[in-house]
Design a protein around this motif. Sequence first.
Motif, PDB file in Angstrom:
ATOM      1  N   GLY B  74       0.802  -1.218   0.000  1.00 56.02           N
ATOM      2  CA  GLY B  74       0.000   0.000   0.000  1.00 56.02           C
ATOM      3  C   GLY B  74       0.836   1.270   0.000  1.00 56.02           C
ATOM      4  N   GLU B  75       2.086   1.138   0.417  1.00 55.44           N
ATOM      5  CA  GLU B  75       2.975   2.298   0.440  1.00 55.44           C
ATOM      6  C   GLU B  75       3.668   2.524  -0.898  1.00 55.44           C
ATOM      7  OE1 GLU B  75       5.368   1.200   3.750  1.00 55.44           O
ATOM      8  OE2 GLU B  75       3.850   1.826   5.209  1.00 55.44           O
ATOM      9  N   MET B  76       3.505   1.593  -1.814  1.00 49.82           N
ATOM     10  CA  MET B  76       4.165   1.749  -3.124  1.00 49.82           C
ATOM     11  C   MET B  76       3.390   2.750  -3.978  1.00 49.82           C
ATOM     12  SD  MET B  76       5.566  -2.045  -3.919  1.00 49.82           S
ATOM     13  CE  MET B  76       6.777  -1.499  -5.124  1.00 49.82           C
ATOM     14  N   GLU B  77       4.106   3.396  -4.879  1.00 47.89           N
ATOM     15  CA  GLU B  77       3.504   4.467  -5.681  1.00 47.89           C
ATOM     16  C   GLU B  77       3.583   4.138  -7.167  1.00 47.89           C
ATOM     17  OE1 GLU B  77       1.884   6.797  -4.296  1.00 47.89           O
ATOM     18  OE2 GLU B  77       2.567   6.520  -2.226  1.00 47.89           O
ATOM     19  N   GLU B  78       2.839   4.898  -7.934  1.00 48.60           N
ATOM     20  CA  GLU B  78       2.882   4.753  -9.394  1.00 48.60           C
ATOM     21  C   GLU B  78       4.317   4.865  -9.880  1.00 48.60           C
ATOM     22  OE1 GLU B  78       0.232   7.639 -11.105  1.00 48.60           O
ATOM     23  OE2 GLU B  78      -1.539   6.697 -10.228  1.00 48.60           O
ATOM     24  N   GLY B  79       4.669   4.048 -10.844  1.00 51.93           N
ATOM     25  CA  GLY B  79       6.025   4.103 -11.391  1.00 51.93           C
ATOM     26  C   GLY B  79       6.966   3.110 -10.722  1.00 51.93           C
ATOM     27  N   GLN B  80       6.657   2.719  -9.477  1.00 54.64           N
ATOM     28  CA  GLN B  80       7.483   1.707  -8.804  1.00 54.64           C
ATOM     29  C   GLN B  80       7.136   0.323  -9.340  1.00 54.64           C
ATOM     30  OE1 GLN B  80       6.762   2.887  -4.559  1.00 54.64           O
ATOM     31  NE2 GLN B  80       8.991   2.794  -4.471  1.00 54.64           N
ATOM     32  N   GLU B  81       8.011  -0.638  -9.042  1.00 55.94           N
ATOM     33  CA  GLU B  81       7.815  -1.966  -9.612  1.00 55.94           C
ATOM     34  C   GLU B  81       7.737  -3.051  -8.551  1.00 55.94           C
ATOM     35  OE1 GLU B  81      11.233  -1.985 -12.177  1.00 55.94           O
ATOM     36  OE2 GLU B  81       9.999  -1.556 -13.936  1.00 55.94           O
ATOM     37  N   LEU B  82       6.885  -4.050  -8.824  1.00 53.96           N
ATOM     38  CA  LEU B  82       6.813  -5.226  -7.963  1.00 53.96           C
ATOM     39  C   LEU B  82       7.835  -6.233  -8.475  1.00 53.96           C
ATOM     40  CD1 LEU B  82       2.956  -5.786  -7.710  1.00 53.96           C
ATOM     41  CD2 LEU B  82       4.430  -4.502  -6.178  1.00 53.96           C
ATOM     42  N   MET B  83       8.394  -6.984  -7.547  1.00 53.99           N
ATOM     43  CA  MET B  83       9.416  -7.973  -7.899  1.00 53.99           C
ATOM     44  C   MET B  83       8.828  -9.093  -8.758  1.00 53.99           C
ATOM     45  SD  MET B  83      12.585  -8.295  -6.582  1.00 53.99           S
ATOM     46  CE  MET B  83      13.852  -9.424  -7.046  1.00 53.99           C
ATOM     47  N   ASP B  84       7.720  -9.651  -8.303  1.00 53.40           N
ATOM     48  CA  ASP B  84       7.118 -10.790  -8.996  1.00 53.40           C
ATOM     49  C   ASP B  84       5.610 -10.643  -9.057  1.00 53.40           C
ATOM     50  OD1 ASP B  84       9.517 -12.614  -9.268  1.00 53.40           O
ATOM     51  OD2 ASP B  84       9.522 -12.240  -7.114  1.00 53.40           O
ATOM     52  N   PHE B  85       5.033 -11.158 -10.130  1.00 45.47           N
ATOM     53  CA  PHE B  85       3.589 -11.057 -10.336  1.00 45.47           C
ATOM     54  C   PHE B  85       3.232 -12.205 -11.274  1.00 45.47           C
ATOM     55  CE2 PHE B  85      -0.342  -9.091 -11.962  1.00 45.47           C
ATOM     56  CZ  PHE B  85      -0.840  -8.469 -10.830  1.00 45.47           C
ATOM     57  N   VAL B  86       2.590 -13.221 -10.753  1.00 48.49           N
ATOM     58  CA  VAL B  86       2.356 -14.421 -11.573  1.00 48.49           C
ATOM     59  C   VAL B  86       0.877 -14.811 -11.610  1.00 48.49           C
ATOM     60  CG1 VAL B  86       3.092 -15.859  -9.629  1.00 48.49           C
ATOM     61  CG2 VAL B  86       3.009 -16.852 -11.900  1.00 48.49           C
TER      62      VAL B  86
END
Lengths: 465, 281
Positions: B74-86
């Motif tokens: 929830g603290e992540m913002e637009e433009g930042q990236e998630l490590m994994d998403f499957v």
Amino acid sequence: MANMSLNKVKMPEQEPNTRNKNFLEVALGYTEEMAREEATRCLNCKNRPCVSGCPVNVKIPDFIALVAEGKFEEAYDKIRETNSLPAICGRVCPQESQCESLCVRGKKGESVGIGRLERYVADWFMANGKPKVDRPAKVNKKVAVVGSGPAGLTCAGDLAKLGYDVTIFEAFHVPGGVLMYGIPEFRLPKTLVQKEIENVKALGVEIKTNMVIGKVLSLDELMEEGYEAVFVGSGAGLPSFLGIPGENLNGVYSANEFLTRVNLMKAYKFPEYDTPIKVGKNVAVVGGGNVAMDAARSAKRLGAENVYIIYRRSEAELPARLEEVHHAKEEGIIFKLLNNPKQIIGTEDGWVKGIECLEMELGEPDSSGRRRPVPKEGSEHVIDVETVIIAIGQTPNPLIKSTTPGLATQKWGGIIVEEETGATSKKGVYAGGDAVTGAATVILAMGAGKKAAKAIDQYLKSKKD
Amino acid sequence: MFKIVRKEVLNPSVKLLEIEAPHVARKAEPGQFIILRVNEEGERIPLTIADYDRSKGTVTIIFQEVGYTTKILGEMEEGQELMDFVGPLGVASHFDGLKKVAVIGGGLGTAIAYPQAKKLHSLGVEVDSIIGFRNKDLIILEKEMAAVSDRLFVATDDGSNGNKGFVTDVLKNLIEQGNKYDMVVAIGPLIMMKVVSNLTKQYGIKTVVSMNPVMIDGTGMCGGCRVTVGGKTKFACVDGPDFDGHEVDFDEAIRRQQMYKQEEKRAMEKHECRLGGTVNG
């Protein structure tokens, strides 16, 4: 003149009572002196029985002769000719039932420590060697490999060496399969696995993680994307449960879940790493294979006071490697042999508080040739535990089977292949490793990957564009 | 890496992230889920797909900040990236041969009920949606739900939106008024799904619930997501997450949800310690 000592040079190890509290590697590896001394025990005999005992036919006497001469780089190259993961094989292969079981020296005394020498050479190279990359001429054909465990890595590595464009699709976020999620750090350090994988990537293999084939893409879609052949090495990922009351209580894990949390997700470093694990003071592990030993020894390291292996047959029938059983005993694992769980008992709010077992005795041999365990009437007793880990085996994951029309499988899920080539019922699709055999060993999976790579090469060469 | 292209705060603890993940967007269907990992030390958590845009190659997730991982997410913002998403993982919902359906969303469950209502609506099914929240400040997706429903009912536990009651009260009224539903889709807290299922059982209305247990791989490998359905053990990740609400052992599911409560507390303490410092660095 060969060194005629009847015994292998002893492998230095962490003390049992020290190591059962940490996740560092148990066996520490030979020094240069030890390795050269052990190498001189090899008679370099003419008919080389050891080589035929190796599923990937490592040229054992040749590399050992180089070790004896102190030519470690050359020894490494010799192993790598047929084995792309030597540091792993030197650690987890059951040499005692393969190469070493056929060693002439083993007829009187102990066989040559082939596994230990392989490990020494691989470790020496990781520390001192310079990886050579001589990429062959490209043949401009794409091959997809599903799964980055030992079968997939071997198949991919061999095909890359032949000039194919190979892409590995891995479901998890890191490659390595069972080498990463299954086998614990203290038997197979994960940094070492990743280094070996880097060596495979250096051959030109691309690895795509987070790709659950069967869900994200089907095999047919891979073919449509231009992959001309597919190798399926998706492993045996589906855990078996006992089907007894209480298995869904809080505190019951499949060995897969328990080990994945610890190894892949590094739950032993919680809360530095975010994945938690729950280990009671008393832990029962049900099963007698290598996975059961790994789970039990991990539980001990996570702080459990009493860890029980519950196995329904006797010690002689334990499917685990002798060395693993020996290590487990040294570390204080308690073996409750000839015991079979009847039910898991829970507290009112749903947590495990004990496991009820029946004592068994061995009767007549069954279809597997092992004496069938028969329950002793009225022998029910409860062992107090807060955690139960079910380690009675895994079967292949149905995700690929269920989304691949025309792929024939066994009733229990194993993909049906032609023994010599790994060819499945579907044209251009090959398979090997645990996905075919059910849970087996790293080296057998590698052997299957190797055979399939050869068959895929022949298939693509003969295929008309 | 998977880029966050849009972030919305739906209520103080519920956030929406639209993630660039073309492989997932290509095949995603209502009822399916993804597994994500925020960073290298991160745990793998499953989240149901709230929406997807095949042409943009994005997948939307909506989550409540209930534990450590959802907090840092929830603290992540637009433009930042998630490590994994499957994904997409799990079996898509089946909606064949339906004429009229009641879709129920409880709290955050509304985010998962939304794609189901949207799909049903697009298939020409008559959709009555009932969404419930503790109070009016927590209401999410009201406009979106209204757009894909023939009728939308919004209830609050405290009546602060002028419509006091539980979703089950609304559903019961609708049934008593003579509405004939071929199916009820109920998504929300376990206790809500249990109560809805108990109610619809009396009326003999087929009810589908979406389970969201603890899991690691999401591919059938760990068995951590075991759910008892009709007396048999099922893996929510590959056999579900949709199940027949009349067959699910909710009491067991509620117990299993407690498995890591203590550890969650310890992880949250770590979060408190990190506050003021860099969270994702």
